[in-house]
Every structure is written in structure tokens, then in C-alpha cells.
Design an enzyme around this catalytic site. Structure first.
Site, PDB file in Angstrom:
ATOM      1  N   TYR A  29       0.803  -1.230   0.000  1.00 22.02           N
ATOM      2  CA  TYR A  29       0.000   0.000   0.000  1.00 22.02           C
ATOM      3  C   TYR A  29       0.833   1.276   0.000  1.00 22.02           C
ATOM      4  CZ  TYR A  29      -3.764  -3.264   0.917  1.00 22.02           C
ATOM      5  OH  TYR A  29      -4.658  -4.303   0.805  1.00 22.02           O
ATOM      6  N   HIS A 105      -8.163   2.411  -5.999  1.00 20.44           N
ATOM      7  CA  HIS A 105      -7.375   1.493  -5.164  1.00 20.44           C
ATOM      8  C   HIS A 105      -5.904   1.874  -5.250  1.00 20.44           C
ATOM      9  CE1 HIS A 105     -10.765  -1.080  -4.454  1.00 20.44           C
ATOM     10  NE2 HIS A 105     -11.028  -1.079  -5.751  1.00 20.44           N
TER      11      HIS A 105
HETATM   12  C1  DHK Z   1      -7.410  -1.721  -0.167  1.00 18.82           C
HETATM   13  C2  DHK Z   1      -7.760  -2.761   0.635  1.00 18.82           C
HETATM   14  O1  DHK Z   1      -7.802  -2.619   1.958  1.00 18.82           O
HETATM   15  C3  DHK Z   1      -8.036  -4.091   0.080  1.00 18.82           C
HETATM   16  O2  DHK Z   1      -9.006  -4.801   0.846  1.00 18.82           O
HETATM   17  C4  DHK Z   1      -8.448  -4.067  -1.378  1.00 18.82           C
HETATM   18  C5  DHK Z   1      -7.462  -1.792  -1.628  1.00 18.82           C
HETATM   19  C6  DHK Z   1      -7.489  -3.200  -2.180  1.00 18.82           C
HETATM   20  C7  DHK Z   1      -6.404  -0.889  -2.239  1.00 18.82           C
HETATM   21  O3  DHK Z   1      -5.536  -1.361  -2.955  1.00 18.82           O
HETATM   22  O4  DHK Z   1      -6.445   0.314  -2.017  1.00 18.82           O
HETATM   23  O5  DHK Z   1      -8.488  -5.378  -1.879  1.00 18.82           O
END
Ligand code: DHK
EC number: 4.2.1.10
Length: 165
Positions: A29, A105
Site C-alpha cells: 500500500y 485502489h
Molecule cells: C485496499 C484494501 O484494503 C483491500 O481490501 C483491497 C485496496 C485493495 C487498495 O488497494 O487500495 O483489496
């Protein structure tokens, strides 16, 4: 309490666990915090006619209430996080949006586990921007501004006072 948006607002809604961005699986992330992303979104809207509302909710009911509160916004950006893949209630709330909804996302769910490949909310969305980390939000704001300000992508328009979806 959800924030009530109007047509001069672009609403950015964030789902569960995004409050821990920066420390949460940074290899997936990224290292930006949600506050960093909010600051970037605020900067992007400087000099435009739109103000920003920016919310994060861990609970499904709270996120549904936020989507209801955002239904009159000029545009809605939503990273529904885990609820993307499960929440019919959130889909139903997003279907009430008067302006375009853009799915956002940080990661690319299609390059991850198969349960992340399906978005339950996709049919309420104009499109989806995924895989660019915090830049996904900036790109989604560009798309939202183009949709609400300028000529529309697919020909449907603002003629007769109609708002693009
Ligand atoms: C964020 C999440 O928390 C996941 O559950 C999703 C998403 C993807 C992201 O990539 O921002 O699958």
C-alpha cells in the site's frame, strides 16, 4: 456523523484499514499516510470551484452512511478497501449518487488474490483507477474534474442541466 455534500463538493470516501496507511503492509500500500493523501487531494482542488470532503470509516454501516451523505456531491471517489469485494449495501448506497462515482485502489487488486478480482461496487462506478499508490487518488481527481467540468468522455452530457454520471 457522515458529512453531507453538495454539488460544489468532491467527496473522497475511504474504507476499513486505510486509517493505518503508512504502516500497513507498505510493500503493497506504500508509505504515504491517509493524511498525506488527503493533503494531496486538497492541493489538487485548489483553484477549482470544488471543495473536498474526505472521510475514512472502518465500519460497513458508517461507510454506507458516508456514501448516502455524499450522494449530492459533484463526484464521489471511493476506496472501499475490503468492502469493495463484499458489500451490496455499499453498492446500493452508491447507486443513489447524482454525479460520477470513481473506484480507487492503491494496489492493483487484479494482480492479487482472486477474491480481490471482483468488485461488488463496480456497477455503480464510471470507472476504476488502481495500482498507482497515492497517485491513484490524484488520477481519479483528474478524471472527476474532467467529468464534471468539461466535455464528457462518452458523449452523455450536461445539456438540459443534466449532471454526468
Ligand atoms: C485496499 C484494501 O484494503 C483491500 O481490501 C483491497 C485496496 C485493495 C487498495 O488497494 O487500495 O483489496
Amino acid at each position: 456523523m457522515p458529512i453531507a455534500s453538495d454539488e460544489r463538493t468532491i467527496a473522497v470516501l475511504n474504507g476499513p484499514n486505510l486509517n493505518l496507511l503508512g504502516t500497513r503492509q507498505p510493500e503493497i500500500y506504500g508509505s504515504e499516510t491517509l493524511a498525506d493523501i488527503e493533503a494531496m487531494c486538497r492541493k489538487r482542488l485548489e483553484g477549482t470551484e470544488f471543495s473536498l470532503t474526505f472521510e475514512q470509516h472502518n465500519g460497513e454501516g458508517e461507510l454506507v452512511a458516508a456514501a448516502q451523505g455524499a450522494r449530492r456531491a459533484a463526484a464521489v471517489l471511493i476506496n472501499a478497501a475490503g468492502y469493495t469485494h463484499t458489500s451490496v449495501a455499499l453498492l446500493d448506497a452508491l447507486l443513489m449518487a447524482e454525479g460520477p462515482v470513481i473506484e480507487v485502489h492503491l494496489s492493483n487488486p487484479h494482480a492479487r488474490e482472486s477474491f480481490r478480482h471482483r468488485s461488488v461496487i463496480a456497477s455503480a462506478c464510471k470507472g476504476s483507477i488502481a495500482g498507482f499508490g497515492g497517485l491513484s487518488y490524484s488520477l481519479a481527481l483528474d478524471a472527476a474534474l474532467a467529468l464534471v467540468d468539461g466535455p464528457t468522455i462518452s458523449g452523455e452530457g450536461k445539456e438540459n442541466g443534466e449532471r454526468p454520471r
